[in-house]
Design a protein around this motif. Sequence first.
Motif, PDB file in Angstrom:
ATOM      1  N   ASP A 102       0.832  -1.195   0.000  1.00  0.00           N
ATOM      2  CA  ASP A 102       0.000   0.000   0.000  1.00  0.00           C
ATOM      3  C   ASP A 102       0.870   1.249   0.000  1.00  0.00           C
ATOM      4  N   PRO A 103       0.945   1.957  -1.124  1.00  0.00           N
ATOM      5  CA  PRO A 103       1.765   3.170  -1.158  1.00  0.00           C
ATOM      6  C   PRO A 103       1.233   4.278  -0.247  1.00  0.00           C
ATOM      7  N   ALA A 104      -0.013   4.123   0.233  1.00  0.00           N
ATOM      8  CA  ALA A 104      -0.577   5.113   1.155  1.00  0.00           C
ATOM      9  C   ALA A 104      -0.168   4.848   2.601  1.00  0.00           C
ATOM     10  N   ALA A 105       0.538   3.747   2.839  1.00  0.00           N
ATOM     11  CA  ALA A 105       1.016   3.441   4.192  1.00  0.00           C
ATOM     12  C   ALA A 105       2.381   4.088   4.394  1.00  0.00           C
ATOM     13  N   TYR A 106       2.450   5.105   5.239  1.00  0.00           N
ATOM     14  CA  TYR A 106       3.708   5.816   5.466  1.00  0.00           C
ATOM     15  C   TYR A 106       4.549   5.158   6.552  1.00  0.00           C
ATOM     16  N   TYR A 107       3.896   4.473   7.484  1.00  0.00           N
ATOM     17  CA  TYR A 107       4.615   3.842   8.598  1.00  0.00           C
ATOM     18  C   TYR A 107       3.960   2.505   8.916  1.00  0.00           C
ATOM     19  N   LYS A 108       4.766   1.563   9.357  1.00  0.00           N
ATOM     20  CA  LYS A 108       4.203   0.289   9.799  1.00  0.00           C
ATOM     21  C   LYS A 108       3.332   0.483  11.038  1.00  0.00           C
ATOM     22  N   GLU A 109       3.726   1.443  11.884  1.00  0.00           N
ATOM     23  CA  GLU A 109       2.912   1.738  13.070  1.00  0.00           C
ATOM     24  C   GLU A 109       1.495   2.154  12.662  1.00  0.00           C
ATOM     25  N   GLU A 110       1.404   2.850  11.541  1.00  0.00           N
ATOM     26  CA  GLU A 110       0.103   3.288  11.037  1.00  0.00           C
ATOM     27  C   GLU A 110      -0.772   2.089  10.696  1.00  0.00           C
ATOM     28  N   VAL A 111      -0.170   1.063  10.129  1.00  0.00           N
ATOM     29  CA  VAL A 111      -0.915  -0.144   9.779  1.00  0.00           C
ATOM     30  C   VAL A 111      -1.469  -0.809  11.036  1.00  0.00           C
ATOM     31  N   ILE A 112      -0.626  -0.947  12.050  1.00  0.00           N
ATOM     32  CA  ILE A 112      -1.046  -1.614  13.284  1.00  0.00           C
ATOM     33  C   ILE A 112      -2.156  -0.842  13.986  1.00  0.00           C
ATOM     34  N   LEU A 113      -2.009   0.457  14.056  1.00  0.00           N
ATOM     35  CA  LEU A 113      -2.924   1.266  14.859  1.00  0.00           C
ATOM     36  C   LEU A 113      -4.174   1.708  14.113  1.00  0.00           C
TER      37      LEU A 113
END
Length: 330
Positions: free
Chosen positions: A136-147
């Motif tokens: 996902d190019p809209a995912a800037y951080y892995k933390e963003e995915v988790i949270l």
Amino acid sequence: MKSMEREIQDVIGEITADYQLKREINRMDEFFNQPDKEAILDIINKLMRIMYPGYYRDKAYKIYNTGNHQAMMIEDVSYRLIKQIAIALRYRPELKEAGDAEIRAEATEITLKFLHTFPRIREYLESDLQAAYDGDPAAYYKEEVILAYPGFFAITVSRLAHELFLLNVPMIPRIMTEHAHSMTGIDIHPGASIGKRFFIDHGTGIVVGETTIIGNDVKIYQGVTLGALSTRGGQKLRTVRRHPTIEDNVTIYAGASILGGETVIGHDSVIGSNVFITRSVRPGTRVSIRSQELRYQSDGEEEVLRADELAQDSRCYYSCCRGVETGDYQ
């Protein structure tokens, strides 16, 4: 005219009398306990803290010894799980009349087996996290995915519930996944088998049926249904394979429906948006709809254009048609 107090007393009498009828929705017998849904939701919250220490945690106080804190969390979950699983086990026919000691022993054994799966579950979740970030190019951080990502939350709950499902725990796995469903709009039955590096993008409206098998490196967009061809057989279909198999490295775009227990989507295939599939697809196949019509009505006039005709306009081609034809869109 009756007073409000009298009306309320009459209503109470009517409802209380209705409770005396032998309705399945009553279950007021003190000896027939059901799992406590609120307790199970609390267990889910604690399991998230165990799966993702540092992300889901009580920040009201400082934790100086994370090892001790996690140990207490695991012990707490163990105690609560044993209690709820013991209640649920009464739904298994062979244990309906079992003694309390036997039920407690079985619940304890199941809980310990479940806890032993945590390192493997976390290995799978790590692979899911990487797949989400890479895909996902809209995912800037892995933390963003988790949270923040609803798909990741739904996958986490599904993986935990699946292990309890495999351990033949009644009701609790479904309560867990339906909670995730209510939170995210993503409906994954706990019986579904899902491989590593699974990525759900956007997610709302996804349905994954009980006997679905999903391989590794599969990516699914919103509105996808992996379902049964028919459920008219009702309970007679309980042990029948009803849902499709999705092999490795398959991408399924928004709105696609893939149905049937004999349907296999071969590895490395791409399934385009809004297709309806009820038969198997060979590996490496691209499936798409190419002759959709768009109708424009204005001031009593109507214009009908085919999707491939719209491709003559390069602006529309790259924004909507190219993805339909090739699957190369986000």
